[in-house]
Scaffold this active site. Structure first.
Site, PDB file in Angstrom:
ATOM      1  CD  GLU A  31      31.698  58.172  49.397  1.00 51.27           C
ATOM      2  OE1 GLU A  31      31.794  59.338  49.817  1.00 51.27           O
ATOM      3  OE2 GLU A  31      30.638  57.695  48.949  1.00 51.27           O
ATOM      4  CB  CYS A  75      27.098  58.411  45.670  1.00 49.76           C
ATOM      5  SG  CYS A  75      27.264  59.976  44.823  1.00 49.76           S
ATOM      6  CB  ALA A  76      30.227  53.253  46.572  1.00 51.24           C
ATOM      7  CB  CYS A 119      17.693  58.072  51.998  1.00 50.34           C
ATOM      8  SG  CYS A 119      16.745  57.331  53.354  1.00 50.34           S
TER       9      CYS A 119
END
Length: 472
Positions: free
Chosen positions: A313, A288-289, A409
């Protein structure tokens, strides 16, 4: 024809046109974009500031004040809404959003800055006259004069429920977070009142700009030559611009040899790269770049070992950002637009896999303060299936003896440990690696084996990392 409504002139007193203040006009324009278009301030503000500078008469001090007005207002929006609500005779939902934006900007100047009271009120009323008209400017004036009668601490004591009666609602008002976010962060953090107060307060502080020197392309010594640059706390490749320096003024950043990257994101990439694997170490995957920060660091680390990086991605435009971040990487790499849940690569192709999954972003509220007001508890249900599918895809992509890094995150337990535990139940051929020794020198990493970073403890975004080895 002027947009400013005409008003009858009083005998002997001619009508005075309002004066446009470019700083407050810019701040108001940014807040309207955030509200009307669901834009993010960190994307809206830079082009507005650039345009203002190009017009002339807008200097660095103006830019700093405009930035403070926008971010300060967004960070304390919940607190300011509670205060404004106590000063108006109607529910806030019945106050027009542009009026509320002007009021919030005014309240922040009164309660959150050192701008003198008379200047804060008069500047806000002038802004209201320009963007709202004279009639609603009188309403703004009346509300702000009520607000100006007390300081922030006095207002909070008045509008926040006592902590002993409702701890979560008290903290929500005092620290300007939605109640459900306070509850979720507290669950993840654990402990008593002091820790959660420190975390919520850290979310409302302006984060430093952190740079990363991409190995083989730039050095921290080079970056430390920049104005107000100091070494990072934990990452050997990190440099902080301690006084809000401009990254674009740094040659290495402008040339793509270095980048802007939170130290927590750097630590995630470094830990995955340092994790022990059995056998070969030749093919790495960032599944998931986008937008490319971790991929650029991983690509540089892989190049030092002669390893190949595939950066994937799903969204083509974000894959373009990844390609730009990796441009000039010294080692072999490839960037593709592909879905990590339906990948084009064969199972067991990679020695190391990073899967930094889409999430609510509750770990980056310092940088995107408006996100706290947009997210809803039901958003977790939308992300959960995708997070689990991507982690399963990562486990299929890694070979036996290889390592997967699951990162997000967000510290929300539903997006971190719950996802990992579900995978471990379904995959008896997977085991957790203790990630803590792979972040040398970083304190307060908990009981492991996974790692949760925190703004108030580590000065980073609240990044989560679990390292999983495929055993059979």
């Amino acid at each position: 024809m002027s947009d400013t409504p005409r008003r009858a002139e009083k005998p002997g007193k001619p009508y005075r046109r309002p004066k446009k203040d470019p700083v407050r006009m810019l701040a108001f324009e940014a807040l309207r974009a955030v509200d009307e278009r669901d834009a993010y301030a960190n994307l809206v503000l830079p082009p507005l500031l650039r345009k203002a500078r190009e017009k002339g008469g807008f200097d660095g001090r103006d830019a700093a004040l405009a930035t403070e007005l926008v971010y300060g207002t967004l960070r304390r929006q919940g607190t300011y809404d509670a205060i404004i609500s106590a000063c108006v005779d109607r529910p806030l939902r019945e106050v027009d959003p542009p009026v509320l934006d002007v009021l919030s900007l005014g309240v922040h100047q009164l309660l959150g800055t050192r701008i003198p009271t008379h200047a804060a009120v008069s500047a806000s009323v002038e802004l209201a006259r320009v963007v709202l008209g004279d009639g609603r400017a009188k309403f703004v004036n009346a509300v702000l004069r009520k607000v100006a009668q007390d300081d922030l601490d006095t207002w909070i004591e008045r509008v926040a429920p006592p902590y002993d009666d409702d701890p979560e609602d008290h903290l929500a008002v005092v620290h300007s977070h939605p109640r459900w976010v306070v509850s979720a962060l507290w669950d993840s953090l654990g402990g008593g009142r002091a820790g959660i107060e420190e975390l919520l307060a850290a979310d409302n502080e302006r984060p430093e700009v952190t740079l990363v020197a991409r190995p083989g392309r730039a050095t921290t010594e080079e970056l430390l030559a920049a104005e107000a640059a100091v070494p990072g706390r934990w990452s050997p490749y990190a440099v902080r611009l301690s006084e809000g320096g401009e990254p674009g003024a740094v040659d290495a950043v402008r040339e793509g040899r270095a980048g802007v990257q939170d130290e927590g994101s750097q630590l995630v990439a470094l830990a995955l790269a340092a994790a022990p694997v059995d056998g070969r170490d030749e093919k790495w995957l960032d599944g998931c770049a986008g937008p490319g920060g971790k991929a650029a660091l991983l690509g540089a680390l892989a190049a030092e070992r002669g390893a190949f990086l595939l950066a994937s991605e799903k969204q083509p435009h974000r894959a373009g950002l990844v390609a730009r971040a990796l441009d000039g990487n010294p080692g072999p790499y490839q960037v593709i637009a592909a879905d990590g849940t339906r990948p084009p690569w064969r199972p067991g192709s990679f020695d190391r896999v990073l899967m930094d999954v889409p999430c609510t972003g509750l770990g980056a509220l310092r940088r995107r303060p408006e996100a706290r007001w947009r997210r809803r508890p039901e958003d977790l249900e939308g992300f959960a299936p995708l997070q689990r599918d991507l982690l399963r895809g990562a486990m299929e992509a890694v070979r036996v003896g290889g390592v997967v890094g699951y990162a997000t995150c967000s510290p929300h337990l539903a997006e971190t440990r719950a996802v990992v535990q579900d995978l471990l139940k379904q995959h008896p051929d997977a085991e957790l690696i203790d990630a803590r020794p792979l972040l040398p020198g970083v304190p307060d990493l908990g009981e492991g084996p996974d790692v949760q970073l925190w703004p108030h403890l580590h000065g980073t975004d609240a990044m989560y990392l679990a390292l999983i080895r495929r055993t059979g």
